[in-house]
Design a protein around this motif. Structure first.
Motif, PDB file in Angstrom:
ATOM      1  N   SER A 156      40.806  55.560  38.518  1.00 18.40           N
ATOM      2  CA  SER A 156      41.657  55.474  39.701  1.00 18.40           C
ATOM      3  C   SER A 156      41.436  54.168  40.462  1.00 18.40           C
ATOM      4  CB  SER A 156      41.390  56.661  40.638  1.00 18.40           C
ATOM      5  OG  SER A 156      40.076  56.609  41.163  1.00 18.40           O
ATOM      6  N   ASN A 157      40.403  53.423  40.067  1.00 15.63           N
ATOM      7  CA  ASN A 157      40.066  52.159  40.705  1.00 15.63           C
ATOM      8  C   ASN A 157      40.884  51.035  40.063  1.00 15.63           C
ATOM      9  OD1 ASN A 157      38.870  49.777  41.648  1.00 15.63           O
ATOM     10  ND2 ASN A 157      36.816  50.666  41.671  1.00 15.63           N
ATOM     11  N   THR A 158      41.705  50.362  40.846  1.00 19.84           N
ATOM     12  CA  THR A 158      42.578  49.311  40.295  1.00 19.84           C
ATOM     13  C   THR A 158      41.801  48.085  39.834  1.00 19.84           C
ATOM     14  OG1 THR A 158      42.937  48.443  42.544  1.00 19.84           O
ATOM     15  CG2 THR A 158      44.546  50.025  41.695  1.00 19.84           C
ATOM     16  N   ALA A 159      40.534  47.983  40.238  1.00 21.49           N
ATOM     17  CA  ALA A 159      39.701  46.871  39.758  1.00 21.49           C
ATOM     18  C   ALA A 159      39.014  47.217  38.447  1.00 21.49           C
ATOM     19  CB  ALA A 159      38.653  46.513  40.809  1.00 21.49           C
ATOM     20  N   VAL A 160      39.074  48.489  38.059  1.00 20.42           N
ATOM     21  CA  VAL A 160      38.456  48.944  36.818  1.00 20.42           C
ATOM     22  C   VAL A 160      39.500  49.053  35.707  1.00 20.42           C
ATOM     23  CG1 VAL A 160      37.291  50.894  35.700  1.00 20.42           C
ATOM     24  CG2 VAL A 160      36.593  50.159  37.991  1.00 20.42           C
ATOM     25  N   LEU A 161      40.618  49.663  36.007  1.00 21.76           N
ATOM     26  CA  LEU A 161      41.736  49.767  35.066  1.00 21.76           C
ATOM     27  C   LEU A 161      42.863  48.923  35.634  1.00 21.76           C
ATOM     28  CD1 LEU A 161      42.621  51.146  32.422  1.00 21.76           C
ATOM     29  CD2 LEU A 161      43.652  52.945  33.822  1.00 21.76           C
ATOM     30  N   ILE A 162      43.141  47.810  34.955  1.00 17.29           N
ATOM     31  CA  ILE A 162      43.963  46.743  35.533  1.00 17.29           C
ATOM     32  C   ILE A 162      45.293  46.626  34.793  1.00 17.29           C
ATOM     33  CG2 ILE A 162      43.994  44.292  36.127  1.00 17.29           C
ATOM     34  CD1 ILE A 162      40.851  44.459  35.626  1.00 17.29           C
ATOM     35  N   ARG A 163      46.381  46.558  35.550  1.00 18.85           N
ATOM     36  CA  ARG A 163      47.701  46.399  34.942  1.00 18.85           C
ATOM     37  C   ARG A 163      47.933  44.941  34.563  1.00 18.85           C
ATOM     38  NH1 ARG A 163      53.728  48.052  37.357  1.00 18.85           N
ATOM     39  NH2 ARG A 163      54.904  47.071  35.665  1.00 18.85           N
ATOM     40  N   ARG A 164      48.360  44.726  33.310  1.00 22.99           N
ATOM     41  CA  ARG A 164      48.717  43.394  32.825  1.00 22.99           C
ATOM     42  C   ARG A 164      49.993  43.506  31.996  1.00 22.99           C
ATOM     43  NH1 ARG A 164      44.230  39.972  32.544  1.00 22.99           N
ATOM     44  NH2 ARG A 164      45.783  38.350  32.052  1.00 22.99           N
ATOM     45  N   THR A 165      50.481  42.373  31.525  1.00 22.16           N
ATOM     46  CA  THR A 165      51.623  42.385  30.606  1.00 22.16           C
ATOM     47  C   THR A 165      51.103  42.273  29.180  1.00 22.16           C
ATOM     48  OG1 THR A 165      51.918  39.994  30.793  1.00 22.16           O
ATOM     49  CG2 THR A 165      53.228  41.380  32.264  1.00 22.16           C
ATOM     50  N   GLN A 166      51.698  43.046  28.322  1.00 19.85           N
ATOM     51  CA  GLN A 166      51.240  43.095  26.936  1.00 19.85           C
ATOM     52  C   GLN A 166      51.415  41.744  26.241  1.00 19.85           C
ATOM     53  OE1 GLN A 166      52.237  46.067  23.272  1.00 19.85           O
ATOM     54  NE2 GLN A 166      52.510  46.928  25.314  1.00 19.85           N
TER      55      GLN A 166
END
Length: 394
Positions: A156-166
């Motif tokens: 739930s931590n956005t610094a742990v699981l980070i959204r990027r572009t494939q």
């Protein structure tokens, strides 16, 4: 006379006390009912009991917002919502065995991240999106995600699981990216060996809740059925006409979208392989066994056509119910065709409801869930909140 008045006053006092006690009892019962509902919402979404402070805040939320959504939003802040409930729901979508007992991977992590951030869930089939850890992503191993899992990372931590572009992370051209279907794990599971029909079948199964047997329609045009399919299995053409063609006419029409993808590996070790995309070439697997029926369709590009927009499978709700076949090129455009169907929305609603409430929704409930899901621009958190609220109990 005096005794009679005393008895009358005593009766009034007892009656008043009984009334007050009854009112207090109703108040306590009502409050207990709300607390029980709040606790049940939390248990269903997070899989663990709430703390006293969280339960109190959920009771207040449920009192002020009887839809249950606000209370559900509080419950979904618990890390176990993503790390357990959502993870257990999506993990079977990442492998042919459809088991939850498999290591965390980029497909599952991306689906979890999309739920966390309220991303339009249709992008799972066509968006240029991936969720990664803080380390270095690899196209040839799953180490990043097994490390996240083994460290019990808070997803739930956005610094742990980070959204990027494939396209930035994997190097796949943006136009060739197709949501989680082109992530490493999905490619490993459904593009390995074979003829890429597995990718189509499991996409339909996992995201539209329909296996090929349910979609079989022998009235469709079979002009896209490839050369590797016998037209007389066992010497009997009726088997093809009455059985095989029913799946292949529709499936092969759309599976052409995957013609430029292959899972490449060496030393008989698929787990160490990686996705290969050839922008101008058709993978050899599409041309194998051409002598089975030489007059069959020869794949020359990545075009596709949806013949199931007409006939009995029109009830999938393709493109708002349009009956004409839709065509396109490439995996991304096919992903858009599938994700915009009514079947996609209904499938997510059914899967979320079963994950939260442990049973099937009624048709009336399902209709409401789908309507709200669409209105929220396909935010999966809406489905989770509405499902938990629906089965919170009296």
């Amino acid at each position: 006379m005096k005794n009679a008045m005393l008895r009358q006053n005593l009766a009034k006092t007892l009656l008043m006390a009984a009334s007050i006690g009854c009112a207090m009892g109703l108040s306590v019962t009502a409050e207990a009912g709300v607390r029980e509902q709040a606790k049940r919402i939390h248990d269903r979404l997070a899989g663990v009991p709430p703390s006293n402070a969280v339960l109190t805040s959920m009771v207040t939320a449920l009192t002020n917002d009887t839809t249950g959504r606000t209370a559900a939003d509080i419950a979904m802040q618990n890390p176990n919502f993503l790390g357990v409930t959502v993870k257990n729901m999506v993990m079977p979508w990442t492998n042919e065995e459809m088991t939850v007992f498999t290591p965390l991977n980029d497909t599952a992590a991306t689906l979890i991240g999309m739920v966390r951030d309220g991303v339009d869930f249709r992008e799972a089939l066509y968006g240029d999106i991936i969720y990664v850890g803080s380390g270095t992503y690899s196209n040839s191993n799953n180490t990043m995600y097994t490390q996240l899992e083994s460290s019990n990372a808070d997803l739930s931590n956005t610094a742990v699981l980070i959204r990027r572009t494939q396209s930035q992370i994997t190097g796949l051209p943006a136009g060739a990216v197709s949501g989680v279907l082109t992530t490493r794990q999905s490619s490993r599971a459904f593009f390995v060996d074979g003829t890429n029909r597995a990718m189509f079948r499991f996409t339909m199964l996992n995201y539209l809740c329909s296996d090929l047997e349910h979609l079989k329609d022998t009235s469709r045009i079979p002009d896209r059925v490839r050369q590797d399919v016998s037209r007389s299995p066992g010497g009997d053409s009726s088997v093809y006409l009455n059985t095989c063609m029913g799946c292949h006419a529709g499936m092969d029409g759309m599976a052409g979208a995957y013609a430029r993808y292959q899972w490449t590996y060496t030393n008989d070790d698929p787990d160490s392989g990686q996705l290969t995309y050839t922008p101008t070439l058709v993978q050899q697997k599409y041309l194998i066994n051409s002598n089975v029926f030489p007059y069959g369709y020869i794949t020359s590009d990545d075009s596709w056509i949806n013949y199931w927009r007409a006939g009995p499978n029109a009830n999938m709700g393709w493109g708002g119910g349009q009956q004409v076949p839709t065509t396109g090129n490439g995996m991304q455009s096919l992903g858009q065709e599938l994700a915009n169907s009514n079947a996609f929305a209904r499938c997510q609603a059914v899967k979320v409801y079963k994950a939260v409430c442990f049973n099937e929704p009624t048709e009336t409930t399902l209709g409401t869930l789908v309507t709200n899901f669409r209105a929220s621009t396909f935010n999966m958190r809406t489905l989770f909140a509405d499902s938990a609220a629906d089965c919170r109990g009296p």
